[in-house]
Design a protein around this motif. Structure first.
Motif, mmCIF file in Angstrom:
data_model
loop_
_atom_site.group_PDB
_atom_site.id
_atom_site.type_symbol
_atom_site.label_atom_id
_atom_site.label_comp_id
_atom_site.label_asym_id
_atom_site.label_seq_id
_atom_site.Cartn_x
_atom_site.Cartn_y
_atom_site.Cartn_z
ATOM 1 N N ASN A 66 -14.219 17.921 31.077
ATOM 2 C CA ASN A 66 -14.189 19.343 31.389
ATOM 3 C C ASN A 66 -12.838 19.912 30.676
ATOM 4 N N SER A 67 -12.171 19.374 29.766
ATOM 5 C CA SER A 67 -11.029 20.279 29.133
ATOM 6 C C SER A 67 -11.339 21.097 28.223
ATOM 7 N N ASN A 68 -12.391 20.979 27.377
ATOM 8 C CA ASN A 68 -13.041 21.976 26.650
ATOM 9 C C ASN A 68 -12.063 22.469 25.556
ATOM 10 N N CYS A 69 -11.243 21.604 24.873
ATOM 11 C CA CYS A 69 -10.182 22.212 24.081
ATOM 12 C C CYS A 69 -10.009 21.038 22.942
ATOM 13 N N ARG A 70 -9.139 21.472 21.897
ATOM 14 C CA ARG A 70 -8.599 20.576 21.065
ATOM 15 C C ARG A 70 -7.504 19.562 21.804
ATOM 16 N N MET A 71 -7.400 18.469 20.927
ATOM 17 C CA MET A 71 -6.430 17.864 21.310
ATOM 18 C C MET A 71 -4.845 17.830 20.802
ATOM 19 N N LEU A 72 -4.856 18.512 19.589
ATOM 20 C CA LEU A 72 -3.556 18.576 18.937
ATOM 21 C C LEU A 72 -3.687 19.608 17.937
ATOM 22 N N GLU A 73 -2.418 20.608 17.940
ATOM 23 C CA GLU A 73 -2.473 21.545 16.939
ATOM 24 C C GLU A 73 -0.991 21.787 16.531
ATOM 25 N N ASN A 74 -0.804 22.333 15.600
ATOM 26 C CA ASN A 74 0.735 22.681 15.276
ATOM 27 C C ASN A 74 1.184 23.938 16.080
ATOM 28 N N ALA A 75 2.509 23.956 16.411
ATOM 29 C CA ALA A 75 2.810 25.058 17.673
ATOM 30 C C ALA A 75 2.926 26.503 17.095
ATOM 31 N N ASP A 76 3.060 26.512 15.803
ATOM 32 C CA ASP A 76 3.181 28.020 15.315
ATOM 33 C C ASP A 76 2.190 28.248 14.141
#
Length: 387
Positions: A66-76
């Motif tokens: 139930n996190s329902n999000c991406r795992m990794l993105e760039n910070a800016d």
């Protein structure tokens, strides 16, 4: 300085804050130790410019229920990042533990930013993504948007179950404004385009100078799809494709409605060792839909696309089960210069199979050293096309 958070790696306690604190520390390289069980995260990790995140090759990092999000993105993603490298790990999106596919089932209760993708990178220059496995996403495995001078290599897709069905599960998905990239050695079947170059999604803009080399899979939806309506997609090299595909192998397409102002140019497709695979019922809503779905050719040019120069060579197809055409150009498409050479097609089915089906306008064509065994060179029956 001692880190503020404990890195558990036990598959029970979340490791999000501990890993993020390491990424926020300013270190150039973050190298995670081998976990006891797996790392568990419940929010997207954010990686900064001039930073490398390294996991042991087979260490599992898993998205919590139930996190329902991406795992990794760039910070800016607004101002952009530079010099990012991600390497290693089995990134398990745990799709049955997340909300259903938002492209089909999204309701008001869904988080507004939930798109079901595992990785998303926007406005990154000098990017390396390598030596890892992406497991059981809801939608796309990895999205690049406005990314230039990049290498994506040695990626394995381990897609087992869809949520709720295995659809929209792209592998490497490029949005607009991506340039100068090498994508190589991708392994494992995806339930949508294993590689997609979509100029009209995300930031929406041209795509150019992309080398896609080495795709290996069985029973995959498709190897590579190029899509544009408004922008130029140019200087694309696709080679060394090995596998079987139930939708098509390679497509130059126009998915979205609108006036065709974009075009394809400098497209080279070569060294293709591929054939069709059956379209299984579990891939669709019902058995009837699976039976009635149009059977796409191996190499497909959609209707209403504009191509300046297209070169297809060294296609080797030994067809065992689905006798769809090898190369098909749909009506209302234009190709200024088409070259097809050094292809060998062998039909081992009990039905007719054609090498070429050209229903669009081809202004200059060259065909050299092509051999068809057990089939016909040219098909002229447009009644086989979908209405």
């Amino acid at each position: 300085m001692k880190d503020m958070y404990t890195l558990f790696g036990d598959g029970i306690n979340t490791d999000t804050d501990a890993i993020q604190s390491l990424l926020d520390s300013g270190r150039i390289e973050i190298r995670l130790p081998e976990p006891t069980v797996c790392y568990l995260i419940d929010k997207p990790l954010l990686i900064h410019s001039r930073q490398s995140l390294v996991l042991p090759r087979y260490a599992v990092i898993r998205l919590a229920e139930n996190s329902n999000c991406r795992m990794l993105e760039n910070a800016d993603p607004e101002n952009g990042d530079t010099d990012i490298c991600i390497s290693g790990g089995i990134w398990d999106y745990n799709n049955l533990g997340q909300l259903k596919n938002p492209l089909h089932y999204k309701t008001e209760d869904y988080p507004p930013d939930y798109d079901g993708s595992c990785f998303f990178f926007r406005k990154v220059r000098n990017f390396i993504f390598r030596d890892l496995t992406i497991k059981d996403t809801v939608t796309f495995a990895c999205v690049l948007d406005t990314v230039s001078y990049f290498t994506v290599e040695n990626i394995r897709f381990d897609f087992n179950l869809g949520n709720p069905r295995p659809v929209n599960m792209d592998g490497i998905h490029l949005n607009g404004n991506c340039h100068f990239g090498h994508i190589r050695n991708l392994q494992g079947a995806c339930y949508d385009d294993l590689v997609a170059l979509n100029a009209d999604e995300g930031s929406s803009g041209p795509i150019s100078h992309i080398d896609i080399r080495g795709i290996y899979c069985e029973g995959c939806h498709s190897a590579a799809r190029l899509l544009t309506v408004k922008h130029a997609v140019t200087d694309i090299h696709i080679s060394d494709v090995h596998g079987t595909f139930y939708q098509y192998c390679i497509g130059l397409t126009k998915y979205y409605a609108g006036e065709t102002t974009g075009y394809y140019d400098g497209i080279v497709i070569e060294d293709i060792f591929a054939s069709k695979s059956p379209r299984y019922e579990y891939l669709h809503i019902s058995a009837e839909v699976a039976r009635n779905m149009y059977v796409f050719p191996l190499i497909w040019l959609d209707g209403d696309v504009a191509v300046h120069a297209l070169c297809i060579r060294n296609v080797y197809r030994r067809e065992m089960c689905v006798p769809a055409p090898t190369i098909c150009v749909w009506p209302k498409s234009t190709i200024d210069i088409l070259s097809v050479s050094d292809c060998r097609i062998e039909n081992l089915t009990d039905k007719s199979l054609s090498f070429l089906a050209l229903y669009g306008e081809v202004r200059h064509a060259e065909f050299r050293n092509n051999h068809i065994i057990g089939g016909t060179f040219y098909e002229a029956d447009s009644r086989r096309l979908p209405e």
